[in-house]
Write a protein that holds these residues in place. Sequence first.
Motif, PDB file in Angstrom:
ATOM      1  N   GLY A  47       0.810  -1.217   0.000  1.00 11.99           N
ATOM      2  CA  GLY A  47       0.000   0.000   0.000  1.00 11.99           C
ATOM      3  C   GLY A  47       0.843   1.266   0.000  1.00 11.99           C
ATOM      4  N   TRP A  48       0.392   2.265  -0.738  1.00 15.77           N
ATOM      5  CA  TRP A  48       1.115   3.535  -0.865  1.00 15.77           C
ATOM      6  C   TRP A  48       0.625   4.496   0.202  1.00 15.77           C
ATOM      7  CZ3 TRP A  48      -0.286   8.219  -4.098  1.00 15.77           C
ATOM      8  CH2 TRP A  48       0.800   9.090  -4.222  1.00 15.77           C
ATOM      9  N   ARG A  49       1.561   5.103   0.900  1.00 18.64           N
ATOM     10  CA  ARG A  49       1.239   6.123   1.900  1.00 18.64           C
ATOM     11  C   ARG A  49       1.968   7.406   1.498  1.00 18.64           C
ATOM     12  NH1 ARG A  49       2.318   4.658   7.757  1.00 18.64           N
ATOM     13  NH2 ARG A  49       4.433   4.812   6.999  1.00 18.64           N
ATOM     14  N   PRO A  50       1.344   8.248   0.675  1.00 14.60           N
ATOM     15  CA  PRO A  50       2.048   9.430   0.160  1.00 14.60           C
ATOM     16  C   PRO A  50       2.446  10.379   1.284  1.00 14.60           C
ATOM     17  CG  PRO A  50      -0.259   9.400  -0.566  1.00 14.60           C
ATOM     18  CD  PRO A  50      -0.025   8.139   0.177  1.00 14.60           C
ATOM     19  N   HIS A  51       3.705  10.789   1.239  1.00 15.51           N
ATOM     20  CA  HIS A  51       4.234  11.675   2.264  1.00 15.51           C
ATOM     21  C   HIS A  51       5.507  12.354   1.773  1.00 15.51           C
ATOM     22  CE1 HIS A  51       6.486   7.930   2.840  1.00 15.51           C
ATOM     23  NE2 HIS A  51       7.453   8.690   3.331  1.00 15.51           N
ATOM     24  N   VAL A  52       5.856  13.438   2.456  1.00 17.62           N
ATOM     25  CA  VAL A  52       7.114  14.136   2.223  1.00 17.62           C
ATOM     26  C   VAL A  52       7.869  14.109   3.539  1.00 17.62           C
ATOM     27  CG1 VAL A  52       8.235  16.293   1.563  1.00 17.62           C
ATOM     28  CG2 VAL A  52       6.086  15.626   0.453  1.00 17.62           C
ATOM     29  N   THR A  53       9.015  13.446   3.549  1.00 15.33           N
ATOM     30  CA  THR A  53       9.811  13.305   4.761  1.00 15.33           C
ATOM     31  C   THR A  53      10.626  14.575   4.999  1.00 15.33           C
ATOM     32  OG1 THR A  53       9.979  10.930   4.380  1.00 15.33           O
ATOM     33  CG2 THR A  53      11.603  11.897   5.874  1.00 15.33           C
ATOM     34  N   ILE A  54      10.538  15.084   6.217  1.00 20.12           N
ATOM     35  CA  ILE A  54      11.348  16.255   6.559  1.00 20.12           C
ATOM     36  C   ILE A  54      12.388  15.934   7.622  1.00 20.12           C
ATOM     37  CG2 ILE A  54       9.652  17.954   5.819  1.00 20.12           C
ATOM     38  CD1 ILE A  54       9.059  18.311   8.864  1.00 20.12           C
ATOM     39  N   GLN A  55      12.288  14.751   8.209  1.00 16.47           N
ATOM     40  CA  GLN A  55      13.300  14.297   9.167  1.00 16.47           C
ATOM     41  C   GLN A  55      13.343  12.773   9.091  1.00 16.47           C
ATOM     42  OE1 GLN A  55      12.393  14.055  13.399  1.00 16.47           O
ATOM     43  NE2 GLN A  55      14.207  15.311  13.821  1.00 16.47           N
ATOM     44  N   ASN A  56      14.547  12.214   9.074  1.00 14.11           N
ATOM     45  CA  ASN A  56      14.706  10.765   9.078  1.00 14.11           C
ATOM     46  C   ASN A  56      16.071  10.439   9.658  1.00 14.11           C
ATOM     47  OD1 ASN A  56      13.870   8.158   8.748  1.00 14.11           O
ATOM     48  ND2 ASN A  56      14.054   8.133   6.523  1.00 14.11           N
ATOM     49  N   LYS A  57      16.223   9.227  10.153  1.00 14.60           N
ATOM     50  CA  LYS A  57      17.489   8.757  10.720  1.00 14.60           C
ATOM     51  C   LYS A  57      17.920   9.615  11.915  1.00 14.60           C
ATOM     52  CE  LYS A  57      18.261   5.895   7.103  1.00 14.60           C
ATOM     53  NZ  LYS A  57      16.981   5.792   6.461  1.00 14.60           N
ATOM     54  N   ALA A  58      16.940  10.186  12.611  1.00 16.68           N
ATOM     55  CA  ALA A  58      17.211  10.970  13.812  1.00 16.68           C
ATOM     56  C   ALA A  58      16.988  10.076  15.037  1.00 16.68           C
ATOM     57  CB  ALA A  58      16.287  12.178  13.868  1.00 16.68           C
ATOM     58  N   GLU A  59      17.372  10.547  16.181  1.00 17.63           N
ATOM     59  CA  GLU A  59      17.084   9.827  17.414  1.00 17.63           C
ATOM     60  C   GLU A  59      15.571   9.856  17.652  1.00 17.63           C
ATOM     61  OE1 GLU A  59      19.097   7.969  19.277  1.00 17.63           O
ATOM     62  OE2 GLU A  59      20.583   8.401  17.713  1.00 17.63           O
ATOM     63  N   PRO A  60      14.986   8.760  18.105  1.00 24.19           N
ATOM     64  CA  PRO A  60      13.532   8.731  18.322  1.00 24.19           C
ATOM     65  C   PRO A  60      13.031   9.874  19.216  1.00 24.19           C
ATOM     66  CG  PRO A  60      14.410   6.516  18.425  1.00 24.19           C
ATOM     67  CD  PRO A  60      15.598   7.451  18.328  1.00 24.19           C
ATOM     68  N   LYS A  61      13.792  10.225  20.234  1.00 24.23           N
ATOM     69  CA  LYS A  61      13.376  11.312  21.132  1.00 24.23           C
ATOM     70  C   LYS A  61      13.286  12.636  20.358  1.00 24.23           C
ATOM     71  CE  LYS A  61      14.607  13.565  25.467  1.00 24.23           C
ATOM     72  NZ  LYS A  61      15.524  13.611  26.596  1.00 24.23           N
ATOM     73  N   ALA A  62      14.255  12.904  19.494  1.00 23.98           N
ATOM     74  CA  ALA A  62      14.240  14.124  18.684  1.00 23.98           C
ATOM     75  C   ALA A  62      13.066  14.102  17.708  1.00 23.98           C
ATOM     76  CB  ALA A  62      15.559  14.286  17.930  1.00 23.98           C
ATOM     77  N   ALA A  63      12.785  12.935  17.139  1.00 24.87           N
ATOM     78  CA  ALA A  63      11.660  12.818  16.204  1.00 24.87           C
ATOM     79  C   ALA A  63      10.332  13.072  16.918  1.00 24.87           C
ATOM     80  CB  ALA A  63      11.662  11.444  15.542  1.00 24.87           C
ATOM     81  N   ARG A  64      10.166  12.515  18.104  1.00 25.04           N
ATOM     82  CA  ARG A  64       8.930  12.746  18.854  1.00 25.04           C
ATOM     83  C   ARG A  64       8.773  14.224  19.208  1.00 25.04           C
ATOM     84  NH1 ARG A  64      10.641   7.971  21.267  1.00 25.04           N
ATOM     85  NH2 ARG A  64      11.405   9.070  23.110  1.00 25.04           N
ATOM     86  N   ALA A  65       9.881  14.872  19.562  1.00 25.32           N
ATOM     87  CA  ALA A  65       9.826  16.302  19.907  1.00 25.32           C
ATOM     88  C   ALA A  65       9.436  17.139  18.693  1.00 25.32           C
ATOM     89  CB  ALA A  65      11.173  16.754  20.476  1.00 25.32           C
ATOM     90  N   LEU A  66      10.008  16.839  17.534  1.00 26.51           N
ATOM     91  CA  LEU A  66       9.662  17.583  16.322  1.00 26.51           C
ATOM     92  C   LEU A  66       8.203  17.347  15.952  1.00 26.51           C
ATOM     93  CD1 LEU A  66      10.340  19.399  13.928  1.00 26.51           C
ATOM     94  CD2 LEU A  66      11.158  17.357  12.715  1.00 26.51           C
ATOM     95  N   LEU A  67       7.758  16.115  16.039  1.00 26.09           N
ATOM     96  CA  LEU A  67       6.360  15.802  15.725  1.00 26.09           C
ATOM     97  C   LEU A  67       5.424  16.616  16.621  1.00 26.09           C
ATOM     98  CD1 LEU A  67       4.354  14.021  14.127  1.00 26.09           C
ATOM     99  CD2 LEU A  67       4.566  12.344  15.966  1.00 26.09           C
ATOM    100  N   ALA A  68       5.700  16.648  17.907  1.00 26.42           N
ATOM    101  CA  ALA A  68       4.859  17.409  18.841  1.00 26.42           C
ATOM    102  C   ALA A  68       4.884  18.897  18.497  1.00 26.42           C
ATOM    103  CB  ALA A  68       5.329  17.178  20.279  1.00 26.42           C
ATOM    104  N   GLU A  69       6.059  19.424  18.177  1.00 21.95           N
ATOM    105  CA  GLU A  69       6.190  20.835  17.824  1.00 21.95           C
ATOM    106  C   GLU A  69       5.377  21.174  16.575  1.00 21.95           C
ATOM    107  OE1 GLU A  69       9.608  23.624  15.824  1.00 21.95           O
ATOM    108  OE2 GLU A  69      10.270  22.130  17.277  1.00 21.95           O
ATOM    109  N   LEU A  70       5.501  20.350  15.537  1.00 19.57           N
ATOM    110  CA  LEU A  70       4.800  20.620  14.282  1.00 19.57           C
ATOM    111  C   LEU A  70       3.293  20.414  14.413  1.00 19.57           C
ATOM    112  CD1 LEU A  70       7.299  19.056  11.733  1.00 19.57           C
ATOM    113  CD2 LEU A  70       6.947  21.484  12.227  1.00 19.57           C
ATOM    114  N   GLU A  71       2.880  19.455  15.226  1.00 14.63           N
ATOM    115  CA  GLU A  71       1.448  19.213  15.408  1.00 14.63           C
ATOM    116  C   GLU A  71       0.760  20.394  16.089  1.00 14.63           C
ATOM    117  OE1 GLU A  71       1.471  15.396  17.406  1.00 14.63           O
ATOM    118  OE2 GLU A  71       0.851  14.394  15.543  1.00 14.63           O
TER     119      GLU A  71
END
Length: 168
Positions: A110-134
């Motif tokens: 299945g295709w999940r169209p998306h544009v990645t703006i962060q990858n290969k980061a530490e999970p804690k940093a990714a969760r923080a960015l997600l919360a900030e952007l949300e």
Amino acid sequence: MAGALIVTAELGDADQAWLDRLRRAHFPPERNLLAAHLTLFHALPPSAEGELRRRLAQAAAAPPPRATVAGLMNLGRGVAYRVVSDELDAIRAELAGAFRGSLTAQDAQGWRPHVTIQNKAEPKAARALLAELERGFSPRPLAIAGLGLHRYLDGPWERLALYPFRGR
């Protein structure tokens, strides 16, 4: 797979600049080899290039597909913007049908169209960015200007062709 063909939905200039800024700000610099992109297919065989060029040109005769940045996606070690577009889904489905026997497992699922703006980061940093952007997120239109054909070069990509949408 070096030499594989990649198909993208090419973004409009303003949206490309917006997403590239976010990618530069949040993607680990040593891994940020590409501009922001919306991938339709990750790895088609080089032998499909001729037919793929013909089908992309044919698809681009249509009007640009309407698309929306509809939300954010948690990638575990990164963050992406989720894209919704029935018209882009239809283009991808038609191409997937045409190349059914040549699709990798990744492209066949299945295709999940998306544009990645962060990858290969530490999970804690990714969760923080997600919360900030949300916190400041609201859906917005996403301009799709064309279809792109690229060759994977073991990291970076070589652009082979751009097919701007021409229909009205």
